[in-house]
Design an enzyme around this catalytic site. Structure first.
Site, PDB file in Angstrom:
ATOM      1  N   SER A  45       0.878  -1.158   0.000  1.00 33.65           N
ATOM      2  CA  SER A  45       0.000   0.000   0.000  1.00 33.65           C
ATOM      3  C   SER A  45       0.917   1.209   0.000  1.00 33.65           C
ATOM      4  O   SER A  45       1.831   1.300   0.831  1.00 33.65           O
ATOM      5  CB  SER A  45      -0.913  -0.004   1.225  1.00 33.65           C
ATOM      6  OG  SER A  45      -1.838   1.058   1.119  1.00 33.65           O
ATOM      7  N   GLU A  46       0.735   2.140  -0.919  1.00 36.13           N
ATOM      8  CA  GLU A  46       1.749   3.171  -1.134  1.00 36.13           C
ATOM      9  C   GLU A  46       1.850   4.157   0.020  1.00 36.13           C
ATOM     10  O   GLU A  46       2.822   4.909   0.104  1.00 36.13           O
ATOM     11  CB  GLU A  46       1.542   3.905  -2.462  1.00 36.13           C
ATOM     12  CG  GLU A  46       0.266   4.709  -2.560  1.00 36.13           C
ATOM     13  CD  GLU A  46      -0.853   3.900  -3.182  1.00 36.13           C
ATOM     14  OE1 GLU A  46      -0.868   2.665  -3.027  1.00 36.13           O
ATOM     15  OE2 GLU A  46      -1.726   4.519  -3.819  1.00 36.13           O
TER      16      GLU A  46
END
Lengths: 217, 219, 217, 219
Positions: A45-46
């Protein structure tokens, strides 16, 4: 099987054991559910984690969320980090696959997915870095929107990147952008080549080994 | 998933003569000194070394220089290894001296996919020679280019079996930067732990960056 | 008091409460011993720690060393980090003071301290970043070497940075580089202005408020 | 040494109208939401906000936009705060959209004293407009400039009384980058600990970067 499930299941077949994968919000998120058995995939998840999974009901915590702010959980072996390292993974070529939604893809395989001038300007978030930096970019989208083809000669919408994406998976087809143009590799179960062509806004090259998506109903 | 644990011998056997190697450590503190010793034992040669310093002649990667296995070194400091200076003056080894902070940023840039960084360090000195400069709002900066290598050899305190790494205190130094910039990353670690034993916030190098793990524990 | 102690004691008076300070190897290292009482100074070692102190005898550890590879200890509240953050502190203007040795300082206040072409090429290590990035650069050195002045019209040796240093402290004097030139601010105890001038290779401006170093024997 | 602990009211009182603020958080997760609420209570205005996103209208810094306290925002995403788009279209607020990875690098560059970085992200898109490009070995990069601000407002899990900070999981995000790039850094923290209680390797923001600490614990 509805169209989104079909797309997600087909995309999931592209994920290999050990891959680091980033899924965009919306349709791409569904892909995580269909990773083939025996393949361990690391989802990023960035906002700063590798090794995310769905939330544990009743154990949600405000310090552990996805890029949309929704609760997630961390699998054993997960790692968390700041935004610079997170995008270092993306830009630096360490991300094996990103799966992103699309508004348009042009004949050169270029994606537009971040704004509709004058109507919708949400901002690009991480999309431009993802398309520029990921080793493999897979676009997961409906083949057409309101009867209009989304695969077109030229994108009318602003590009996300000039980089050619690697694969486009829709409810009708799997298309691979190449030097020669867009190659139709697979049709969805029950869909004919003519149906694909009729819903596509530019020329497609029919692959000599054209097949039906390896998805069972 | 493939097990990343590999023997010291097999790990070093992956490295061909002539390879470029990012080697972690600072005066060989936090350096992958077991891997270095095995490079010597296997007689790898014509190596290009990128490291903070060339250590001392008898410690860590300093021995690679003494054994004449190094063709080129990119580093900030060679002052404590007389062999490096001697071979440099004799033309036997090429030395590219890089300011330490610039070296860190160049390796980081290689690892995170930047095309370069602009630094004020070195402007107007001999470090500027041969480099592009960029002026921004009246200030001049050097354009420093990214560094990548065929291999990164790093040393960790702990590794889990996925390859998540932690480093201890000043043994961290260049290791996490180099672990992003090697095409193949080999980590030696004091403790090999089951997956899940390193809390996510304690991980300093995420597993996905590491290709092979070597244990340095006595067997 | 020997000359090095004098220099270290005088430099130490420049360190303020709460300062982040980096001391070069050799003479500058001595400065840590003479921090005035009541001032808490954070010492950085550029290999990756803030809050270093001298080693604890019998508790040395190979994971905790200074930039020369010698054992140190970590005071309560210390923080460790990688080389990029360490030099981020230095280059980013977060380092209040660096104290460095010198080979030459020119009339413009520029330092040469990292190589003697053809003779000694140790490499610049962190010196170029320190001189370029620290808020205050203090040079701590002998006033002359083998009878030759080290403060000169033009540095014959390669510069460490084109940035003007903030203060030069020697066994004879305290000199402040300014737009107008080098200003003689203080003389060492028992040293005359004439002695300073005789050992200096370029013009010095005598400060109107010239004083003796505030150091008691 | 000066005690860095300060009341919420006093901390925010340091911030003048028109100030530029780096604000940590990602969809307000890990955002300094107490400081933001106090900005609203004290009615600070004409603010320039640099943040990953403008959150939702009712959560975290999203409320600053709704309350019309923001003159300009530099961000990667405004899609979940309809007020930002509405004010942008009405010309009441200036919005500079920056790709998320570029935003992280620009803030980092500001904090670590780089004059800029070269990134492939945005080349050939409308993000390129008005920017210098640099070609290196046939590849084109955008020259992206550093970002600094008058204040950085960050949110930590733990702070010791020197100002050493830790962050938890995905609440870390932009916080440590911003803590380097603010001229004055104010941290709110859930737990305030005695000095020495955070091990050196666990510190994510060294104390020397932090000017003021505010507790978010209920009193």
């Amino acid at each position: 099987m509805d169209e989104k499930t079909l797309i997600a299941r087909r995309v999931a077949l592209e994920l290999m054991d050990g891959d680091l994968v980033n899924l965009g919000i919306g349709l791409p998120t569904l892909v995580a559910r269909y990773v083939p058995a025996g393949r361990h995939v690391f989802f990023q998840s960035e906002n700063g984690i590798v090794g995310m999974s769905g939330p544990i009901t009743g154990a949600e915590n405000h310090d552990l969320t996805d890029a949309g702010g929704s609760p997630i959980s961390a699998l054993p072996g997960a790692a968390s980090f700041d935004s610079a390292l997170s995008f270092g993974l993306i830009r630096g070529g360490h991300l094996d696959v990103t799966v992103l939604g699309g508004l348009q893809v042009d004949r050169a395989g270029r994606l537009a997915n971040w704004m509709v001038p004058g109507k919708m300007v949400p901002g690009m978030g991480g999309a431009m870095d993802l398309v520029t930096g990921a080793r493999r970019v897979i676009v997961a989208m409906q083949h057409s929107a309101k009867g209009e083809p989304k695969i077109v000669e030229h994108c009318a919408l602003p590009l996300t990147s000039v980089r050619r994406v690697d694969l486009v998976v829709t409810d009708l087809a799997v298309i691979e952008p190449t030097d020669a143009g867009l190659v139709l590799k697979e049709t969805a179960p029950g869909v004919t080549v003519e149906q694909v062509l009729a819903n596509t806004g530019c020329e497609l090259i029919i692959a000599p080994d054209l097949r039906s998506m390896p998805i069972e109903g | 998933m493939k097990n990343k644990l590999i023997s010291l011998e097999d790990a070093v056997a992956l490295i061909p003569d002539g390879a470029s190697l990012l080697i972690g450590g600072f005066m060989a503190v936090g350096g992958p000194n077991r891997l270095v010793d095995e490079l010597i034992r296997q007689g790898k040669r014509d190596l290009t070394i990128i490291a903070n310093d060339t250590s001392r002649p008898t410690y860590g990667l300093g021995k690679l220089v003494v054994e004449k296995l190094v063709r080129k070194v990119v580093t900030s400091h060679i002052g404590l290894n007389a062999d490096t200076q001697k071979q440099m003056i004799a033309g036997a080894i090429e030395v590219e001296l890089v300011p330490q902070g610039t070296l860190a940023e160049r390796i980081r840039a290689g690892g995170v996919g930047l095309g370069g960084v602009l630094t004020p360090t070195g402007v107007g000195t001999i470090v500027e020679e041969g480099k592009r400069t960029v002026e921004i709002d009246g200030t001049t900066y050097l354009l420093e280019l990214p560094i990548k290598a065929d291999f990164a050899l790093v040393s960790a305190k702990q590794a889990d079996l996925y390859g998540n790494l932690t480093y201890a205190l000043t043994a961290r130094n260049f290791n996490p930067l180099m672990a992003m910039a090697g095409a193949t990353v080999i980590a030696e670690a004091e403790d090999i732990l089951p997956v899940g034993c390193i809390p996510p916030d304690a991980v300093m190098t995420p597993s996905v960056l590491v290709d092979h793990i070597v244990t340095t524990a006595a067997r």
